[in-house]
Motif scaffolding. Structure first.
Motif, PDB file in Angstrom:
ATOM      1  N   VAL A 287       0.925  -1.177  -0.076  1.00 36.41           N
ATOM      2  CA  VAL A 287      -0.163  -0.048   0.092  1.00 36.41           C
ATOM      3  C   VAL A 287       0.993   1.202   0.141  1.00 36.41           C
ATOM      4  CG1 VAL A 287      -0.425   0.378   2.396  1.00 36.41           C
ATOM      5  CG2 VAL A 287      -2.203   1.008   1.002  1.00 36.41           C
ATOM      6  N   ALA A 288       2.208   0.951   0.187  1.00 35.02           N
ATOM      7  CA  ALA A 288       3.254   2.307   0.437  1.00 35.02           C
ATOM      8  C   ALA A 288       4.149   2.089  -0.621  1.00 35.02           C
ATOM      9  CB  ALA A 288       3.774   1.986   1.806  1.00 35.02           C
ATOM     10  N   ASN A 289       4.645   3.391  -0.999  1.00 34.74           N
ATOM     11  CA  ASN A 289       6.074   3.683  -1.776  1.00 34.74           C
ATOM     12  C   ASN A 289       7.010   3.483  -0.756  1.00 34.74           C
ATOM     13  OD1 ASN A 289       5.001   3.822  -4.425  1.00 34.74           O
ATOM     14  ND2 ASN A 289       4.099   5.764  -4.086  1.00 34.74           N
ATOM     15  N   VAL A 290       7.660   2.353  -0.382  1.00 34.37           N
ATOM     16  CA  VAL A 290       8.503   2.057   0.343  1.00 34.37           C
ATOM     17  C   VAL A 290       9.885   2.332  -0.181  1.00 34.37           C
ATOM     18  CG1 VAL A 290       9.734   0.233   2.237  1.00 34.37           C
ATOM     19  CG2 VAL A 290       7.293   0.266   1.576  1.00 34.37           C
ATOM     20  N   PRO A 291      10.874   3.691   0.378  1.00 34.80           N
ATOM     21  CA  PRO A 291      11.780   3.874  -0.342  1.00 34.80           C
ATOM     22  C   PRO A 291      13.036   2.911  -0.073  1.00 34.80           C
ATOM     23  CG  PRO A 291      11.414   5.409   1.357  1.00 34.80           C
ATOM     24  CD  PRO A 291      10.338   4.345   1.466  1.00 34.80           C
ATOM     25  N   GLY A 292      13.881   2.490  -1.072  1.00 33.52           N
ATOM     26  CA  GLY A 292      15.200   1.875  -0.827  1.00 33.52           C
ATOM     27  C   GLY A 292      16.205   2.731  -0.453  1.00 33.52           C
ATOM     28  N   ARG A 293      17.517   2.181  -0.466  1.00 33.20           N
ATOM     29  CA  ARG A 293      18.529   3.068  -0.080  1.00 33.20           C
ATOM     30  C   ARG A 293      18.856   4.251  -0.972  1.00 33.20           C
ATOM     31  NH1 ARG A 293      22.950  -0.883   3.126  1.00 33.20           N
ATOM     32  NH2 ARG A 293      21.316  -1.998   3.784  1.00 33.20           N
ATOM     33  N   ASP A 294      18.503   3.859  -2.242  1.00 29.73           N
ATOM     34  CA  ASP A 294      18.772   4.961  -3.360  1.00 29.73           C
ATOM     35  C   ASP A 294      17.423   6.119  -3.478  1.00 29.73           C
ATOM     36  OD1 ASP A 294      16.866   3.289  -4.469  1.00 29.73           O
ATOM     37  OD2 ASP A 294      17.787   2.816  -6.329  1.00 29.73           O
ATOM     38  N   GLY A 295      16.626   5.743  -2.599  1.00 30.99           N
ATOM     39  CA  GLY A 295      15.366   6.775  -2.460  1.00 30.99           C
ATOM     40  C   GLY A 295      14.259   6.410  -3.382  1.00 30.99           C
ATOM     41  N   LYS A 296      14.440   5.440  -4.454  1.00 29.22           N
ATOM     42  CA  LYS A 296      13.409   5.128  -5.177  1.00 29.22           C
ATOM     43  C   LYS A 296      12.549   3.902  -4.514  1.00 29.22           C
ATOM     44  CE  LYS A 296      16.052   5.479  -9.714  1.00 29.22           C
ATOM     45  NZ  LYS A 296      16.851   4.762 -10.068  1.00 29.22           N
ATOM     46  N   ALA A 297      11.265   3.902  -4.943  1.00 26.09           N
ATOM     47  CA  ALA A 297      10.291   3.069  -4.309  1.00 26.09           C
ATOM     48  C   ALA A 297      10.718   1.572  -4.634  1.00 26.09           C
ATOM     49  CB  ALA A 297       9.068   3.292  -4.644  1.00 26.09           C
ATOM     50  N   LEU A 298      10.840   0.788  -3.505  1.00 23.02           N
ATOM     51  CA  LEU A 298      11.008  -0.710  -3.746  1.00 23.02           C
ATOM     52  C   LEU A 298       9.890  -1.416  -4.527  1.00 23.02           C
ATOM     53  CD1 LEU A 298      12.635  -1.362  -0.313  1.00 23.02           C
ATOM     54  CD2 LEU A 298      13.773  -1.569  -2.372  1.00 23.02           C
ATOM     55  N   PRO A 299      10.040  -2.716  -5.229  1.00 23.33           N
ATOM     56  CA  PRO A 299       9.014  -3.165  -5.781  1.00 23.33           C
ATOM     57  C   PRO A 299       8.004  -3.755  -5.046  1.00 23.33           C
ATOM     58  CG  PRO A 299      10.843  -4.411  -5.799  1.00 23.33           C
ATOM     59  CD  PRO A 299      11.381  -3.276  -5.291  1.00 23.33           C
ATOM     60  N   GLN A 300       6.695  -3.891  -5.273  1.00 22.13           N
ATOM     61  CA  GLN A 300       5.615  -4.726  -4.308  1.00 22.13           C
ATOM     62  C   GLN A 300       5.958  -6.200  -4.238  1.00 22.13           C
ATOM     63  OE1 GLN A 300       4.448  -2.145  -6.913  1.00 22.13           O
ATOM     64  NE2 GLN A 300       5.000  -1.259  -4.851  1.00 22.13           N
ATOM     65  N   LEU A 301       6.767  -6.451  -3.392  1.00 19.49           N
ATOM     66  CA  LEU A 301       7.460  -7.915  -3.141  1.00 19.49           C
ATOM     67  C   LEU A 301       7.076  -8.369  -1.750  1.00 19.49           C
ATOM     68  CD1 LEU A 301      11.077  -8.177  -4.625  1.00 19.49           C
ATOM     69  CD2 LEU A 301       8.917  -9.219  -5.372  1.00 19.49           C
ATOM     70  N   GLY A 302       6.768  -9.533  -1.702  1.00 20.92           N
ATOM     71  CA  GLY A 302       6.558 -10.399  -0.212  1.00 20.92           C
ATOM     72  C   GLY A 302       7.883  -9.866   0.857  1.00 20.92           C
ATOM     73  N   SER A 303       8.855  -9.989   0.451  1.00 25.52           N
ATOM     74  CA  SER A 303      10.026  -9.551   1.274  1.00 25.52           C
ATOM     75  C   SER A 303      10.081  -8.117   1.697  1.00 25.52           C
ATOM     76  CB  SER A 303      11.494  -9.920   0.726  1.00 25.52           C
ATOM     77  OG  SER A 303      11.545 -11.307   0.242  1.00 25.52           O
ATOM     78  N   VAL A 304       9.493  -7.332   1.092  1.00 24.73           N
ATOM     79  CA  VAL A 304       9.605  -5.979   1.163  1.00 24.73           C
ATOM     80  C   VAL A 304       8.523  -5.522   2.160  1.00 24.73           C
ATOM     81  CG1 VAL A 304       9.104  -3.592   0.183  1.00 24.73           C
ATOM     82  CG2 VAL A 304      10.476  -5.036  -1.221  1.00 24.73           C
ATOM     83  N   ALA A 305       7.432  -6.241   2.052  1.00 28.04           N
ATOM     84  CA  ALA A 305       6.234  -6.229   2.920  1.00 28.04           C
ATOM     85  C   ALA A 305       6.490  -6.634   4.240  1.00 28.04           C
ATOM     86  CB  ALA A 305       4.892  -6.860   2.273  1.00 28.04           C
ATOM     87  N   GLN A 306       6.838  -7.885   4.278  1.00 27.35           N
ATOM     88  CA  GLN A 306       7.213  -8.424   5.611  1.00 27.35           C
ATOM     89  C   GLN A 306       8.378  -7.789   6.400  1.00 27.35           C
ATOM     90  OE1 GLN A 306       9.343 -12.420   5.617  1.00 27.35           O
ATOM     91  NE2 GLN A 306       7.770 -13.120   6.893  1.00 27.35           N
ATOM     92  N   GLN A 307       9.353  -7.263   5.534  1.00 28.01           N
ATOM     93  CA  GLN A 307      10.477  -6.615   6.389  1.00 28.01           C
ATOM     94  C   GLN A 307       9.930  -5.366   6.582  1.00 28.01           C
ATOM     95  OE1 GLN A 307      14.389  -6.826   4.242  1.00 28.01           O
ATOM     96  NE2 GLN A 307      14.070  -8.678   3.547  1.00 28.01           N
ATOM     97  N   SER A 308       9.137  -4.403   5.854  1.00 25.09           N
ATOM     98  CA  SER A 308       8.775  -3.080   6.394  1.00 25.09           C
ATOM     99  C   SER A 308       7.647  -3.344   7.379  1.00 25.09           C
ATOM    100  CB  SER A 308       8.104  -2.386   5.003  1.00 25.09           C
ATOM    101  OG  SER A 308       7.283  -2.885   4.420  1.00 25.09           O
ATOM    102  N   GLY A 309       7.044  -4.368   7.295  1.00 20.67           N
ATOM    103  CA  GLY A 309       5.893  -4.539   8.564  1.00 20.67           C
ATOM    104  C   GLY A 309       6.763  -4.679   9.763  1.00 20.67           C
ATOM    105  N   LEU A 310       7.936  -5.436   9.750  1.00 15.74           N
ATOM    106  CA  LEU A 310       8.560  -5.439  11.107  1.00 15.74           C
ATOM    107  C   LEU A 310       9.278  -4.528  11.379  1.00 15.74           C
ATOM    108  CD1 LEU A 310       9.806  -7.726  13.072  1.00 15.74           C
ATOM    109  CD2 LEU A 310      11.507  -8.235  11.307  1.00 15.74           C
TER     110      LEU A 310
END
Ligand SMILES: Cc1cc2nc3c(=O)[nH]c(=O)nc-3n(C[C@H](O)[C@H](O)[C@H](O)COP(=O)(O)OP(=O)(O)OC[C@H]3O[C@@H](n4cnc5c(N)ncnc54)[C@H](O)[C@@H]3O)c2cc1C
Length: 420
Positions: A287-310
């Protein structure tokens, strides 16, 4: 006790609730379903290779040992970031110290005429079950089955087309007339699996074609009707089964929360996952544009979701103790896709080390086992099911002729799933 409301119990919401529950917070976890669903296996449900109950786990069972995580099954109808309130269709209003929006994504039809009414998106177990029942009804109908058109050449489209191609090939072997149906994959872009390397593009195309799918690249879908799909090259494919994997946007509940939606209708967040200008409000996962280290939004992936929730949970813990929040660091495990049995592609880690076949599948398995670990303690049951699935050289089990092999989770309660 500090009160946190988490809107959405997908990979992001469940990871967040687990951590906060363990840390002793008072948590309300709200979802329209009373179960957590695992999207990466939805296409297996849609193609009769797994029963729906095997990819959904009751939330009450997941949080049985954390009584301070209270699960609420309700449709969320309104969220107000400024007031930190969540309202549900039952009229209940939750006011909290911290709010975590984790409502995920839904299909984006980009205004394509008829697509919303006539195509089948694949975002929930209910969607997958609806598609499975539709295809089964067509296989049994006196008029016979029609071709399947999968719209979109990303991982979901490629995996779904591969699984349908296998299903029809199995039917052909059994001399079932369903085997007459063809599978088309239509992709606007010139390559399958666009974020992958050129080698992987070719691998996916070769494997899909070998499985019998017809791939149309550089062609868009201009309309979807009840009996056909029209393409930008002027051709029309007769079908009653168009599967929409052609793009996604944030769930509608994300709109109207107070923050202006960003790219893909998603909520922009700062590097520490907070919604800018709203104290105590986080947005995580799809649901979010989660920024990666370069500031660009990370893709909509399970690992991004799980890690960002934690990570959001950790930041809430820090904030509540008067410490400062930390910027999110994503551990990039790579990108991967399965293209039917025996065929998988993976580009591992930040440097995208390429793997194909069984090694790629092993990588896929490791990443997906980690994603399942918040909801299931018996992840080895998934591993053994998955190896059997990947390795089997005989054709896919066809539901009308047998029962699909199940994952032996050993759950005491099973969710009730109603196709929508
Ligand atoms: C078909 C498919 C295959 C995929 N395959 C892979 C893969 O192989 N590997 C990979 O890494 N990623 C894969 N993904 C992406 C991955 O599944 C998502 O990135 C991840 O599930 C996002 O997690 P989330 O918690 O943000 O959202 P979700 O898992 O979508 O959870 C959101 C939750 O919010 C609830 N919700 C939404 N709106 C409301 C509302 N108004 N009221 C109440 N509840 C609401 C929903 O019911 C849902 O439970 C796939 C996605 C799809 C659709």
């Amino acid at each position: 006790m500090t009160h946190v409301v988490i809107a959405g119990a997908g990979l992001a919401g469940v990871a967040c609730a687990h951590e906060l529950g363990r840390a002793g917070f008072d948590v309300h976890l709200i979802d329209r379903n009373d179960y957590h669903q695992f999207q990466p296996l939805l296409y297996q449900v849609a193609t009769s290779q797994l029963p729906a109950v095997d990819v959904a786990r009751p939330l009450k069972a997941i949080f049985a040992k954390l009584p301070n995580v209270r699960v609420v099954q309700s449709e969320i109808t309104a969220i107000d970031f400024a007031a930190r309130t969540v309202v549900t269709d039952s009229g209940a209003e939750f006011v909290c110290d911290y709010l975590v929006l984790a409502a995920g994504a839904c299909a984006n039809f980009f205004g394509t005429p008829g697509a919303e009414e006539h195509s089948f998106p694949l975002y929930s177990v209910a969607d997958a079950e609806r598609l499975r029942l539709h295809v089964r009804a067509l296989l049994e109908a006196p008029s016979g089955p029609t071709d399947v058109v999968v719209v979109g050449g990303g991982p979901t489209g490629v995996e779904t087309a591969g699984a349908f191609a296998e299903l029809f090939s199995a039917l052909r072997t059994m001399k079932h007339r369903g085997g007459e149906a063809e599978v088309y994959l239509v992709n606007h872009g010139k390559a399958l699996l666009a974020p992958f390397s050129e080698k992987s593009h070719r691998y996916a195309l070769d494997k899909l074609t070998a499985h019998g799918a017809k791939v149309k690249l550089g062609v868009g879908v201009t309309a979807v009707g009840p009996e056909d799909v029209s393409l930008s090259d002027g051709s029309v494919i007769a079908t009653r089964t168009a599967v929409w994997a052609g793009g996604e946007s944030a769930q509608p509940v994300a709109h109207g929360c107070g923050a202006e939606p960003g790219r893909g209708g998603r909520i922009d967040v700062t590097p520490d996952l907070v919604v800018d200008g709203y104290s105590g409000v986080y947005a995580v996962g799809d649901v979010a544009n989660v920024p990666g280290r370069d500031g660009k939004a990370l893709p909509q992936l399970g690992s991004v979701a799980q890690q960002s929730g934690l990570w959001a949970a950790h930041n809430i813990e820090r904030e509540s103790k008067g410490h400062s929040r930390k910027p999110f660091h994503y551990k990039d495990k790579g990108i991967m896709a399965m293209i039917g049995r025996g065929a998988a592609i993976a580009e591992i880690g930040v440097h995208r080390h390429q793997l194909e076949g069984p090694l790629a599948f092993a990588a896929w398995l490791g990443v997906h086992a980690a994603l399942l670990s918040d909801a299931h303690s018996k992840v080895d049951a998934f591993m053994s099911w998955a190896w059997d699935y990947f390795d089997r050289d005989h054709a896919a089990i066809v539901e009308c002729h047998g029962e699909p092999k199940r994952i032996v989770w050993g759950n005491d309660i099973e969710p009730t799933i109603t196709p929508r």
